[in-house]
Scaffold this motif. Structure first.
Motif, short mmCIF file in Angstrom:
data_model
loop_
_atom_site.label_atom_id
_atom_site.label_comp_id
_atom_site.label_asym_id
_atom_site.label_seq_id
_atom_site.Cartn_x
_atom_site.Cartn_y
_atom_site.Cartn_z
N TYR A 97 0.82 -1.21 0.00
CA TYR A 97 0.00 0.00 0.00
C TYR A 97 0.86 1.27 0.00
O TYR A 97 0.32 2.37 -0.06
N CYS A 98 2.17 1.12 0.13
CA CYS A 98 3.03 2.29 0.32
C CYS A 98 3.95 2.48 -0.88
O CYS A 98 4.63 1.55 -1.30
N GLY B 141 11.49 5.69 5.91
CA GLY B 141 11.36 4.30 5.51
C GLY B 141 12.33 3.45 6.32
O GLY B 141 13.14 3.98 7.09
N GLU B 142 12.27 2.16 6.14
CA GLU B 142 13.18 1.28 6.89
C GLU B 142 14.30 0.85 5.94
O GLU B 142 14.03 0.20 4.91
N ALA C 97 10.34 2.36 11.71
CA ALA C 97 10.02 0.93 11.79
C ALA C 97 10.38 0.31 13.14
O ALA C 97 11.25 0.82 13.86
N GLU D 271 -0.72 -1.15 11.06
CA GLU D 271 -1.24 -1.33 9.69
C GLU D 271 -2.45 -2.25 9.73
O GLU D 271 -3.56 -1.82 9.51
N LYS E 112 9.81 -5.92 7.73
CA LYS E 112 8.46 -5.65 8.26
C LYS E 112 7.53 -6.84 8.08
O LYS E 112 6.43 -6.85 8.64
N VAL F 169 -6.11 4.56 4.20
CA VAL F 169 -5.20 4.39 3.06
C VAL F 169 -5.60 5.36 1.95
O VAL F 169 -6.78 5.58 1.68
N ALA G 37 -1.57 7.19 -3.84
CA ALA G 37 -0.17 7.61 -3.80
C ALA G 37 0.46 7.16 -5.12
O ALA G 37 -0.21 6.49 -5.92
N ILE H 23 0.02 3.63 -6.03
CA ILE H 23 -0.96 2.98 -5.16
C ILE H 23 -2.36 3.55 -5.44
O ILE H 23 -2.57 4.75 -5.38
N PHE I 109 1.92 10.04 0.26
CA PHE I 109 0.52 9.86 -0.13
C PHE I 109 -0.08 11.24 -0.38
O PHE I 109 0.50 12.26 0.04
N1 SAM Z 1 8.48 3.09 7.80
C1 SAM Z 1 7.88 3.13 9.08
C2 SAM Z 1 7.12 1.85 9.35
O1 SAM Z 1 7.31 0.91 8.63
O2 SAM Z 1 6.36 1.82 10.28
C3 SAM Z 1 6.94 4.28 9.34
C4 SAM Z 1 6.89 5.45 8.50
S1 SAM Z 1 5.65 5.46 7.26
C5 SAM Z 1 6.45 6.82 6.54
C6 SAM Z 1 4.21 6.04 8.10
C7 SAM Z 1 2.90 5.38 7.84
O3 SAM Z 1 2.34 5.84 6.62
C8 SAM Z 1 2.86 3.89 7.70
O4 SAM Z 1 2.92 3.25 8.93
C9 SAM Z 1 1.53 3.66 6.97
O5 SAM Z 1 0.49 3.35 7.86
C10 SAM Z 1 1.24 5.01 6.33
N2 SAM Z 1 1.05 4.86 4.87
C11 SAM Z 1 1.80 4.18 4.01
N3 SAM Z 1 1.25 4.21 2.78
C12 SAM Z 1 0.11 4.93 2.87
C13 SAM Z 1 -0.92 5.30 1.94
N4 SAM Z 1 -0.89 4.95 0.66
N5 SAM Z 1 -1.96 6.03 2.41
C14 SAM Z 1 -2.02 6.42 3.70
N6 SAM Z 1 -1.08 6.11 4.61
C15 SAM Z 1 -0.03 5.36 4.20
#
Ligand code: SAM
Length: 478
Positions: A112-113, A152-153, A188, A211, A227, A289, A292, A295, A370
């Motif tokens: 989804y990311c 990101g991780e 992460a 998630e 993850k 969600v 993006a 996505i 996103f």
């Molecule tokens: N990378 C870290 C992790 O794995 O937990 C956290 C940072 S990530 C930048 C922050 C959050 O963005 C994720 O935990 C996810 O829930 C959310 N996210 C990712 N893709 C998304 C999307 N398409 N729409 C909305 N939220 C999203």
């Protein structure tokens, strides 16, 4: 087969699939049981207690019955009680923050990311310390005092040392009257040792979204990378607390799985933290969600409409009354306004979800995580909050005075919000008005401050707040 046990440190025992399924069956069976629903609503109501109020909260089973209930008058009652709880513990203050994206390098395969490793057309970027400084100055120049850093991780590009350097840089930037007073961290799941380092670096809340609590879906949605390990991810908050972090923030990415399953899992996670560590989550976030780069949210068939989303927020408010609730700029102005009524206590403002986005003139899309629905400036969000009867708060006093974890909760429970948080919020608002606000926002803000000062119950506290605000106005800050 794993047996449900909220005190266990094993993911499959505290987020127990069998218990969630039994909960959903129980909720479905009782969704029209008016007598039971009334009892649950009564239990959720705040009760006067000396100067303050207490709330008993709800179990995951009770809260799931409310979420399943579709009787309009009962849903209306849920909203009313949610608002009552919110006003009792948080007042009309809304804390503001902004996310700061440090790096979009990522070795995971989250479907989804857009930061997922296989996405080859997204520009990969990681801020240098000089760039972090520039982003922080841009955020300070808007008036932000609180950030949530995001990355990101990637153990090679974004190791913990990089994150720690960034935190150090952020806290060291003092520009004009600006300073970032609280850095929350959304990175992460990691080791106890790394959590300890984050704690030593002075972070506020450690935020990690689950998630989805549904293990089978989780494994499919995170097919590759570190993850993928559901247990390691789900047990992260216990390691964070073992590493000394008091304030942890939970969240579910709504739309991935069935919302009733996620909701039960989320409340069970909160119960687990309370059972093991004696303090529940500091915050719960409710992201949905969003579209993006590569996505399309329609890829997932569990999207929820606005009505359901608001009902979820109200049921969270009833179940865990002392936990802050966060809604981001993923949501539109309209949804955010409705969410504020049912229990949200923190919102982001003027967010840019791209790496280096705050120093760009135009909102950049090439590294964005996103799409952002609410694209207003911070000044517009501040003005809007006041027009809807909320005090925008830039206060971080609890954190600076070490009032985290259960010490913050006891402030809430003892009814000291109006004597403590309320004046602090007004003082930080006055600072904002002097330093950053447009003339219209400033005018609205001082009118609001004048009215709100009258609500401070203790004369002495009110006099101090009045004096401090006068000093702020005459540029005589302490
Ligand atoms: N990378 C870290 C992790 O794995 O937990 C956290 C940072 S990530 C930048 C922050 C959050 O963005 C994720 O935990 C996810 O829930 C959310 N996210 C990712 N893709 C998304 C999307 N398409 N729409 C909305 N939220 C999203």
């Amino acid at each position: 087969m794993a047996v449900y046990n909220p005190k266990s440190l094993k993911a499959e025992e505290f987020i127990n699939d069998e218990e969630i399924r039994a909960t959903l069956a129980y909720a479905e069976e009782n969704k029209n049981n008016v007598e039971l629903i009334d009892q649950i609503l009564e239990k959720a109501r705040p009760v006067k207690n000396g100067n303050g109020c207490t709330c008993r909260g709800l179990t995951h089973r009770e809260a799931s019955v409310l979420l399943a209930c579709e009787i309009p008058e009962k849903i209306q009652k849920m909203y009313e009680i949610a608002e009552e709880i919110k006003l009792a513990f948080y007042g009309n203050r809304i804390v503001l923050f902004a996310p700061l994206y440090l790096s979009n390098y990522c070795v995971n395969g989250c479907v989804y990311c857009p930061y997922h490793m296989k996405n080859k057309h997204i520009a990969r970027k990681k801020l240098t310390q000089e760039e972090v400084r520039a982003e922080v100055i841009a955020l300070q120049d808007m008036g932000h005092k609180r950030l949530a850093i995001e990355a990101g991780e990637d153990p090679v590009n974004n190791p913990i040392e990089y994150i720690l350097d960034c935190i150090h840089t952020i806290y060291s930037v003092h520009h004009k009257n600006g300073d970032i007073r609280r850095v929350n961290v959304n990175i992460a799941a990691t080791t106890v040792e790394n959590y300890r380092k984050l704690k030593e670096a002075g972070i506020g809340t450690y935020i990690l979204f689950q998630e989805t609590y549904h293990k089978k879906s989780y494994l499919e949605l995170h097919p590759t990378g570190p993850k993928h390990d559901y247990d390691y991810h789900t047990e992260a908050m216990d390691r964070a607390m073992e590493g000394g972090i008091d304030d942890v923030g939970l969240g579910v990415l709504f739309g991935l799985e069935l919302y009733k399953y996620e909701f039960a899992g989320l409340i069970m996670h909160a119960e687990h933290l309370e059972a093991v560590h004696g303090v529940g989550p500091h915050t719960i976030s409710v992201p949905r969600v969003k579209r993006a780069d590569d996505i399309d949210p329609d890829m997932f068939d569990n999207g929820i409409d606005d009505e359901t989303f608001i009902k979820i927020a109200a049921c969270i408010r009833l179940a865990v009354p002392y936990t802050g609730m966060i809604v981001s700029t993923r949501e539109s102005e309209d949804v955010r306004r409705r969410m504020l009524r049912v229990g949200i206590s923190q919102v982001s403002g003027a967010s840019r979800t791209s790496v280096g986005g705050y120093t760009e003139e135009e909102r950049p899309h090439d590294t964005e995580q996103f799409d952002v629905s609410d694209q207003r400036t911070l000044d517009e969000v501040v003005h809007w909050l006041m027009q809807t009867g909320h005090i925008p708060s830039f206060c971080t006093a609890c954190y600076r005075e070490g009032r985290t974890g259960d010490r913050f909760m006891s402030l809430c429970k003892n009814g000291q919000i109006l004597n403590c948080c309320h004046p602090n919020a007004l003082m930080t608002l006055a600072e904002y008005l002097e330093d950053y606000a447009s003339p219209e926002t400033k005018e609205t803000g001082y009118k609001m401050i004048e009215e709100e000062l009258k609500r401070i119950p203790k004369d002495k506290v009110r006099e101090i707040a009045e004096k401090n605000i006068q000093d702020i106005r005459s540029s005589n800050r302490r």
